[in-house]
Design a protein around this motif. Structure first.
Motif, PDB file in Angstrom:
ATOM      1  N   GLU A  34       0.954  -1.009   0.134  1.00 59.81           N
ATOM      2  CA  GLU A  34      -0.110  -0.068  -0.050  1.00 59.81           C
ATOM      3  C   GLU A  34       0.850   1.182   0.082  1.00 59.81           C
ATOM      4  O   GLU A  34       0.528   2.325  -0.700  1.00 59.81           O
ATOM      5  CB  GLU A  34      -0.979  -0.028   1.303  1.00 59.81           C
ATOM      6  CG  GLU A  34      -1.922   0.832   1.162  1.00 59.81           C
ATOM      7  CD  GLU A  34      -3.261   0.396   0.367  1.00 59.81           C
ATOM      8  OE1 GLU A  34      -3.772   1.295  -0.448  1.00 59.81           O
ATOM      9  OE2 GLU A  34      -3.473  -0.914   0.397  1.00 59.81           O
ATOM     10  N   LEU A  35       1.805   1.205   0.850  1.00 60.42           N
ATOM     11  CA  LEU A  35       2.730   2.261   0.873  1.00 60.42           C
ATOM     12  C   LEU A  35       3.568   2.702  -0.276  1.00 60.42           C
ATOM     13  O   LEU A  35       3.755   3.770  -0.733  1.00 60.42           O
ATOM     14  CB  LEU A  35       3.811   2.158   2.134  1.00 60.42           C
ATOM     15  CG  LEU A  35       3.263   2.493   3.570  1.00 60.42           C
ATOM     16  CD1 LEU A  35       4.485   1.954   4.521  1.00 60.42           C
ATOM     17  CD2 LEU A  35       2.570   3.581   3.578  1.00 60.42           C
ATOM     18  N   ARG A  36       3.751   1.494  -0.931  1.00 62.51           N
ATOM     19  CA  ARG A  36       4.330   1.614  -2.619  1.00 62.51           C
ATOM     20  C   ARG A  36       3.256   1.975  -3.545  1.00 62.51           C
ATOM     21  O   ARG A  36       3.640   2.068  -4.669  1.00 62.51           O
ATOM     22  CB  ARG A  36       4.976   0.241  -2.760  1.00 62.51           C
ATOM     23  CG  ARG A  36       6.226  -0.246  -1.997  1.00 62.51           C
ATOM     24  CD  ARG A  36       7.246   0.852  -2.006  1.00 62.51           C
ATOM     25  NE  ARG A  36       7.756   1.012  -3.318  1.00 62.51           N
ATOM     26  CZ  ARG A  36       8.669   2.063  -3.648  1.00 62.51           C
ATOM     27  NH1 ARG A  36       9.067   2.703  -2.790  1.00 62.51           N
ATOM     28  NH2 ARG A  36       9.208   2.121  -4.965  1.00 62.51           N
ATOM     29  N   ARG A  37       1.929   1.906  -3.307  1.00 58.54           N
ATOM     30  CA  ARG A  37       0.886   2.447  -4.064  1.00 58.54           C
ATOM     31  C   ARG A  37       0.813   1.305  -5.136  1.00 58.54           C
ATOM     32  O   ARG A  37       0.690   1.925  -6.277  1.00 58.54           O
ATOM     33  CB  ARG A  37       1.172   3.907  -4.711  1.00 58.54           C
ATOM     34  CG  ARG A  37       1.133   4.898  -3.688  1.00 58.54           C
ATOM     35  CD  ARG A  37       1.140   6.409  -4.185  1.00 58.54           C
ATOM     36  NE  ARG A  37       1.156   7.360  -3.147  1.00 58.54           N
ATOM     37  CZ  ARG A  37       1.385   8.441  -3.268  1.00 58.54           C
ATOM     38  NH1 ARG A  37       1.280   9.060  -4.572  1.00 58.54           N
ATOM     39  NH2 ARG A  37       1.135   9.628  -2.385  1.00 58.54           N
ATOM     40  N   LYS A  38       1.019   0.179  -4.726  1.00 56.12           N
ATOM     41  CA  LYS A  38       0.734  -1.018  -5.839  1.00 56.12           C
ATOM     42  C   LYS A  38      -0.602  -1.420  -6.019  1.00 56.12           C
ATOM     43  O   LYS A  38      -1.816  -0.815  -5.196  1.00 56.12           O
ATOM     44  CB  LYS A  38       1.625  -1.996  -5.308  1.00 56.12           C
ATOM     45  CG  LYS A  38       2.994  -1.970  -5.285  1.00 56.12           C
ATOM     46  CD  LYS A  38       3.523  -1.275  -6.770  1.00 56.12           C
ATOM     47  CE  LYS A  38       5.001  -1.135  -6.614  1.00 56.12           C
ATOM     48  NZ  LYS A  38       5.687  -0.563  -7.934  1.00 56.12           N
ATOM     49  N   PRO A  39      -1.065  -1.907  -7.110  1.00 59.38           N
ATOM     50  CA  PRO A  39      -2.492  -2.286  -7.343  1.00 59.38           C
ATOM     51  C   PRO A  39      -3.233  -3.200  -6.116  1.00 59.38           C
ATOM     52  O   PRO A  39      -4.367  -2.953  -6.128  1.00 59.38           O
ATOM     53  CB  PRO A  39      -2.455  -2.685  -8.658  1.00 59.38           C
ATOM     54  CG  PRO A  39      -1.280  -3.394  -8.988  1.00 59.38           C
ATOM     55  CD  PRO A  39      -0.285  -2.282  -8.293  1.00 59.38           C
ATOM     56  N   ALA A  40      -2.165  -3.955  -5.681  1.00 61.69           N
ATOM     57  CA  ALA A  40      -2.994  -4.735  -4.759  1.00 61.69           C
ATOM     58  C   ALA A  40      -2.376  -4.400  -3.444  1.00 61.69           C
ATOM     59  O   ALA A  40      -1.193  -4.511  -3.125  1.00 61.69           O
ATOM     60  CB  ALA A  40      -2.654  -6.220  -5.207  1.00 61.69           C
ATOM     61  N   GLY A  41      -3.151  -4.012  -2.448  1.00 67.99           N
ATOM     62  CA  GLY A  41      -2.506  -3.369  -1.241  1.00 67.99           C
ATOM     63  C   GLY A  41      -3.129  -4.011   0.118  1.00 67.99           C
ATOM     64  O   GLY A  41      -3.055  -5.474   0.074  1.00 67.99           O
ATOM     65  N   LEU A  42      -3.402  -3.532   0.924  1.00 78.39           N
ATOM     66  CA  LEU A  42      -3.568  -4.098   2.309  1.00 78.39           C
ATOM     67  C   LEU A  42      -4.844  -4.848   2.396  1.00 78.39           C
ATOM     68  O   LEU A  42      -4.782  -6.193   2.921  1.00 78.39           O
ATOM     69  CB  LEU A  42      -3.779  -2.850   3.402  1.00 78.39           C
ATOM     70  CG  LEU A  42      -3.870  -3.144   4.807  1.00 78.39           C
ATOM     71  CD1 LEU A  42      -3.377  -1.785   5.502  1.00 78.39           C
ATOM     72  CD2 LEU A  42      -5.416  -3.491   5.254  1.00 78.39           C
ATOM     73  N   ARG A  43      -5.856  -4.593   1.948  1.00 79.67           N
ATOM     74  CA  ARG A  43      -7.078  -5.354   2.042  1.00 79.67           C
ATOM     75  C   ARG A  43      -6.983  -6.499   1.271  1.00 79.67           C
ATOM     76  O   ARG A  43      -7.385  -7.615   1.513  1.00 79.67           O
ATOM     77  CB  ARG A  43      -8.300  -4.588   1.402  1.00 79.67           C
ATOM     78  CG  ARG A  43      -8.555  -3.505   2.426  1.00 79.67           C
ATOM     79  CD  ARG A  43      -9.853  -2.629   1.721  1.00 79.67           C
ATOM     80  NE  ARG A  43      -9.458  -2.072   0.722  1.00 79.67           N
ATOM     81  CZ  ARG A  43     -10.536  -1.417  -0.124  1.00 79.67           C
ATOM     82  NH1 ARG A  43     -11.729  -1.367   0.389  1.00 79.67           N
ATOM     83  NH2 ARG A  43     -10.441  -0.820  -1.263  1.00 79.67           N
ATOM     84  N   THR A  44      -6.185  -6.355  -0.004  1.00 77.78           N
ATOM     85  CA  THR A  44      -6.243  -7.718  -1.079  1.00 77.78           C
ATOM     86  C   THR A  44      -5.410  -8.634  -0.212  1.00 77.78           C
ATOM     87  O   THR A  44      -5.596 -10.003  -0.301  1.00 77.78           O
ATOM     88  CB  THR A  44      -5.353  -7.270  -2.379  1.00 77.78           C
ATOM     89  OG1 THR A  44      -6.423  -6.180  -2.919  1.00 77.78           O
ATOM     90  CG2 THR A  44      -5.430  -8.518  -3.141  1.00 77.78           C
TER      91      THR A  44
END
Length: 243
Positions: A34-44
C-alpha cells in the motif's frame, strides 16, 4: 448454528490463533504494498492470507463437515490437494496485476507477494505458526531491506525516451545527455535515425536514475528548454519490475 456454538468456535484457539496470525501477516505485507501504491494493497493481501488459512482449516477438519453420505461411502483425503488448489487460484489473481508497457513488465513483485501471502495463509492454517512467522519476516526483509540495498547498486533504466527534432536543430547526443543529467538522470546509449525526406532527426535512448518515481512533465520541460522538439515520448519503466 447457535450463539453457543459461535462462542465456542471463537474460543477455539486451534482455529482463531491461525486466523489471527494469517490476518496479521497479510496486513503487514499489504501495508508495504500500500505504501508503494501498488494495485494490490492492504485489503487484498489480508483477504488472500485469511482465505488461504480458512481453506486449509476446512480441509483439516473434514470430520466436522455437515455432509450426509450414503452408507458404505469411502472418503480418501489428500491434504496436498488443498494447497495446490489455493496456489493455482492465486495464480489467476496474480496475473491480473501484471501488465506490460513497452519494454517494461510491471506488477511482478506484487504478484509474487500475493502468492507468498497465500502460502503463508496455508502454513498458518496448517498450525505451523513458527514457520509462518519466519516466512512473514523473510518476506518483509525482501520487500524492505533489499530495496535499501538496491539504492546503493548501479542505477537501472527508469524511463524510455523518443525525441524527434528538425534536421536543422542544434541538439545532439551531448546536449541531450547534459539535459538529462540536470534532472538527475544518466543517459544510456543513444540511437540516431535521420529522415532526410521529412527533415527530421530521431534520438532513442533509456535513462537511468536512483529514484523510481519519475516526473514525466519535468523530463519534458528539461528537454523542451534544450531544443525545439517536433515530437517527444517519455515512457516510465518499472525499475524492479514490481511491482
Amino acid at each position: 448454528m447457535t450463539p453457543q456454538s459461535l462462542i465456542a468456535t471463537l474460543e477455539d484457539q486451534s482455529l482463531m490463533v491461525p486466523l489471527a496470525f494469517s490476518l496479521a501477516a497479510g496486513l503487514l505485507i499489504g501495508i508495504e504494498r500500500e505504501l508503494r501504491r501498488k494495485p494490490a494493497g492492504l485489503r487484498t493481501h489480508a483477504l488472500v492470507c485469511v482465505a488461504s488459512a480458512l481453506m486449509t482449516l476446512l480441509g483439516l477438519r473434514m470430520e466436522d463437515w455437515a455432509a450426509v453420505l450414503p452408507d458404505g461411502t469411502q472418503i480418501v483425503s489428500d491434504m496436498a490437494r488443498m494447497p495446490h488448489a489455493i496456489l493455482t487460484g492465486i495464480g489467476f489473481l496474480g496475473a491480473g496485476v501484471i501488465f506490460r508497457e513497452g519494454p517494461s513488465v510491471q506488477g511482478l513483485t506484487t504478484a509474487a507477494t500475493l502468492w507468498m501471502t497465500a502460502a503463508l495463509g496455508i502454513v498458518f492454517g496448517a498450525g505451523l505458526l513458527e514457520l509462518g512467522v519466519i516466512g512473514t519476516v523473510a518476506a518483509l526483509l525482501v520487500l524492505i531491506l533489499f530495496r535499501l540495498v538496491q539504492r546503493v547498486m548501479p542505477p537501472k533504466p527508469v524511463i524510455r525516451l523518443d525525441v524527434v527534432v528538425p534536421a536543422t536543430s542544434t541538439l545532439d547526443g551531448t546536449q541531450l545527455t547534459a539535459a538529462l543529467a540536470g534532472i538527475g538522470l544518466t543517459a544510456g546509449p543513444i540511437s540516431l535515425a535521420q529522415d532526410i525526406g521529412l527533415g527530421l532527426r530521431r534520438y532513442k535512448l533509456m535513462a537511468a536514475g536512483q529514484d523510481q518515481r519519475i516526473d514525466c512533465d519535468a523530463v519534458a520541460s528539461a528537454l523542451r528548454s534544450t531544443a525545439d522538439l517536433q515530437k517527444l515520448t517519455v515512457v516510465p519503466l518499472d525499475r524492479d519490475t514490481g511491482t
